[in-house]
Motif scaffolding. Structure first.
Motif, PDB file in Angstrom:
ATOM      1  N   ASN A 197       0.817  -1.216   0.000  1.00 50.05           N
ATOM      2  CA  ASN A 197       0.000   0.000   0.000  1.00 50.05           C
ATOM      3  C   ASN A 197       0.844   1.257   0.000  1.00 50.05           C
ATOM      4  O   ASN A 197       0.412   2.304  -0.504  1.00 50.05           O
ATOM      5  N   TYR A 198       2.037   1.204   0.573  1.00 42.69           N
ATOM      6  CA  TYR A 198       2.903   2.379   0.627  1.00 42.69           C
ATOM      7  C   TYR A 198       3.466   2.725  -0.749  1.00 42.69           C
ATOM      8  O   TYR A 198       4.111   3.751  -0.911  1.00 42.69           O
ATOM      9  N   LEU A 199       3.235   1.860  -1.742  1.00 45.06           N
ATOM     10  CA  LEU A 199       3.653   2.120  -3.117  1.00 45.06           C
ATOM     11  C   LEU A 199       2.475   2.306  -4.066  1.00 45.06           C
ATOM     12  O   LEU A 199       2.681   2.476  -5.266  1.00 45.06           O
ATOM     13  N   VAL A 200       1.262   2.248  -3.542  1.00 46.84           N
ATOM     14  CA  VAL A 200       0.049   2.367  -4.364  1.00 46.84           C
ATOM     15  C   VAL A 200      -0.699   3.616  -3.907  1.00 46.84           C
ATOM     16  O   VAL A 200      -1.294   3.627  -2.819  1.00 46.84           O
ATOM     17  N   PRO A 201      -0.713   4.696  -4.686  1.00 48.90           N
ATOM     18  CA  PRO A 201      -1.318   5.952  -4.221  1.00 48.90           C
ATOM     19  C   PRO A 201      -2.825   5.891  -4.040  1.00 48.90           C
ATOM     20  O   PRO A 201      -3.388   6.750  -3.364  1.00 48.90           O
ATOM     21  N   PHE A 202      -3.499   4.889  -4.609  1.00 52.98           N
ATOM     22  CA  PHE A 202      -4.948   4.783  -4.462  1.00 52.98           C
ATOM     23  C   PHE A 202      -5.362   4.431  -3.032  1.00 52.98           C
ATOM     24  O   PHE A 202      -6.532   4.557  -2.684  1.00 52.98           O
ATOM     25  N   THR A 203      -4.429   3.976  -2.205  1.00 51.28           N
ATOM     26  CA  THR A 203      -4.758   3.594  -0.835  1.00 51.28           C
ATOM     27  C   THR A 203      -4.685   4.762   0.134  1.00 51.28           C
ATOM     28  O   THR A 203      -4.911   4.575   1.331  1.00 51.28           O
ATOM     29  N   ASP A 204      -4.384   5.946  -0.355  1.00 50.32           N
ATOM     30  CA  ASP A 204      -4.352   7.131   0.499  1.00 50.32           C
ATOM     31  C   ASP A 204      -5.624   7.941   0.291  1.00 50.32           C
ATOM     32  O   ASP A 204      -6.443   7.629  -0.582  1.00 50.32           O
ATOM     33  N   THR A 205      -5.821   8.988   1.076  1.00 52.30           N
ATOM     34  CA  THR A 205      -6.982   9.852   0.911  1.00 52.30           C
ATOM     35  C   THR A 205      -6.633  11.027   0.010  1.00 52.30           C
ATOM     36  O   THR A 205      -5.464  11.446  -0.049  1.00 52.30           O
ATOM     37  N   PRO A 206      -7.606  11.587  -0.712  1.00 49.60           N
ATOM     38  CA  PRO A 206      -7.318  12.770  -1.533  1.00 49.60           C
ATOM     39  C   PRO A 206      -6.743  13.925  -0.739  1.00 49.60           C
ATOM     40  O   PRO A 206      -5.888  14.670  -1.242  1.00 49.60           O
ATOM     41  N   PHE A 207      -7.202  14.088   0.506  1.00 52.23           N
ATOM     42  CA  PHE A 207      -6.679  15.187   1.324  1.00 52.23           C
ATOM     43  C   PHE A 207      -5.194  15.009   1.582  1.00 52.23           C
ATOM     44  O   PHE A 207      -4.399  15.951   1.422  1.00 52.23           O
ATOM     45  N   ALA A 208      -4.778  13.801   1.994  1.00 54.33           N
ATOM     46  CA  ALA A 208      -3.365  13.565   2.291  1.00 54.33           C
ATOM     47  C   ALA A 208      -2.513  13.728   1.037  1.00 54.33           C
ATOM     48  O   ALA A 208      -1.415  14.298   1.092  1.00 54.33           O
ATOM     49  N   THR A 209      -3.012  13.240  -0.097  1.00 52.10           N
ATOM     50  CA  THR A 209      -2.256  13.381  -1.346  1.00 52.10           C
ATOM     51  C   THR A 209      -2.149  14.853  -1.756  1.00 52.10           C
ATOM     52  O   THR A 209      -1.090  15.312  -2.196  1.00 52.10           O
ATOM     53  N   GLY A 210      -3.256  15.590  -1.605  1.00 53.78           N
ATOM     54  CA  GLY A 210      -3.228  17.005  -1.952  1.00 53.78           C
ATOM     55  C   GLY A 210      -2.249  17.789  -1.107  1.00 53.78           C
ATOM     56  O   GLY A 210      -1.498  18.641  -1.620  1.00 53.78           O
ATOM     57  N   VAL A 211      -2.216  17.529   0.193  1.00 57.33           N
ATOM     58  CA  VAL A 211      -1.266  18.210   1.078  1.00 57.33           C
ATOM     59  C   VAL A 211       0.170  17.867   0.688  1.00 57.33           C
ATOM     60  O   VAL A 211       1.065  18.718   0.716  1.00 57.33           O
TER      61      VAL A 211
END
Length: 389
Positions: A197-211
């Motif tokens: 999961n730490y290599l797959v960006p789909f497992t994060d939230t849009p907020f965390a990715t945006g920040v």
């Protein structure tokens, strides 16, 4: 000395383990589909467990989501055991002769899963429950993951063996024949999505990715690295599957269904936008493969697939990030990251299928001294008459 009932039971078990040396058979399509259905229960229990961790629910070994996980395993193992018993009763098969093609790894996976499950229970009771990145590196969890994949991949391996041995396919539509392999492959991908999961960006939230990508508090490279890794993973799956099968339209849409649910469960389904992007990326991959038929073996086709998949998917990922979180990635990353992912995908395709030139290379404009010596020797040989030779 008289034989006891226990002696007779052990003798019978040894008889069952001895190979009867009959040619192994293939599971019927409906048997593979039943295996996939039980595996869906099995992997579904794992998704419930992942969601429980994401929701922060009280955790111990004895929970109802663990119950779903382990009962799903028990049902799948019982079904595979029944297939072996049925083969023994019908044809007297014993040992590996009773195991259908493709189900050999599942026979290894069942005892491995039991041993890993017992180790996991002891680990939790003695050392507590993991709560962060350590979950995905626990020895007992890795054992469960490997064993689960060996079991769930049985329908896929069964179809693979049919193709390798050039066995005549069953007289059913292609979509029905590859439904179980598509689900089976999806279960393995879902497990990869979880443990990587730490290599797959789909497992994060849009907020965390945006920040991470807007730069207000500094940039983080994790999402961009994940985009590159996921691109290579998806392209590898595409080349791997199309190299053996003629895929029906919708194969990857089905195969991506469980990975999508797994990605959503990882955040307690707070990343619904990413779940839809991932599912649509599977449908888009189906369309691209259908568009560039008959096969993905020419360099041009492979590179079109790499760029045609990566750029739209990651552009949609960036849009979903900004639209649902309000934190838009900076323009340089929002525009450049999909292009970089596509470029790395193209490089991967060049490694998979490098250019082969059938034409003879032209002679160098300036011959080397060795070439001059060889030319003089050939000229001297040609000038010698028959009587001199």
């Amino acid at each position: 000395m008289a034989l006891t009932p226990l002696d007779r039971l052990l003798e019978y078990k040894m008889h069952l383990l001895a190979d009867s040396r009959q040619p192994r058979v293939f599971a019927a399509w409906w048997q593979d589909l039943t295996t996939a259905a039980f595996s869906a229960w099995f992997i579904g229990g794992l998704i419930l467990d992942v969601n429980a961790h994401a929701q922060g629910w009280a955790e111990s070994f004895f929970t109802w989501w663990h119950l779903a996980f382990y009962t799903g395993f028990a049902a799948t193992a019982a079904w595979i055991a029944w297939m072996l018993v049925r083969a023994h009763r019908a044809d007297g098969r014993t040992g590996m002769a009773a195991v259908p093609h493709g189900y050999g790894p599942a026979i290894v996976g069942v005892p491995l899963f039991l041993a890993s499950g017992i180790a996991d229970m002891i680990w939790h009771e003695l050392l507590g429950v993991e709560a962060d990145l350590d979950i995905f590196f626990s020895p007992s969890h890795l054992g469960l993951a490997v064993a689960g994949c060996l079991i769930a991949l049985a329908p896929w391996l069964s179809a693979w063996r049919r193709e390798v041995l050039s066995v005549e396919p069953e007289p059913i539509p292609l979509e029905a024949r590859l439904a179980a392999p598509a689900l089976s492959l999806g279960f393995a991908i879902a497990t990869l999505v979880l443990f990587l999961n730490y290599l797959v960006p789909f497992t994060d939230t849009p907020f965390a990715t945006g920040v991470a990508l807007e730069g207000r508090f500094g940039f983080e490279s994790g999402p961009v690295a994940g985009m590159v890794f996921t691109t290579v993973l998806v392209l590898a799956l595409a080349v791997f599957t199309t190299g053996r099968f003629r895929l029906p339209l919708g194969f990857f849409t089905v195969a991506f269904a469980y990975p999508c649910i797994m990605a959503g469960a990882f955040t307690g389904f707070e990343n619904g936008a990413y779940v839809w992007v991932l599912l649509l990326s599977g449908a888009w991959l189906d369309f691209l493969i259908w568009l560039i038929r008959p096969e993905l073996r020419r360099r041009r086709d492979l590179m079109v697939l790499a760029g045609g998949w990566a750029v739209p998917v990651w552009a949609a990922f960036m849009i979903a990030t900004g639209a649902h979180a309000g934190n838009w990635p900076v323009a340089e990353i929002g525009i450049g990251a999909p292009v970089v992912a596509a470029a790395v995908g193209c490089l991967f395709m060049l490694v998979v299928q490098p250019e082969h030139r059938d034409a003879v290379r032209p002679n160098p404009a300036e011959p080397s001294p060795f070439d001059d010596v060889i030319a003089r020797a050939k000229a001297m040989t040609a000038n010698r008459g028959p009587e001199q030779q």
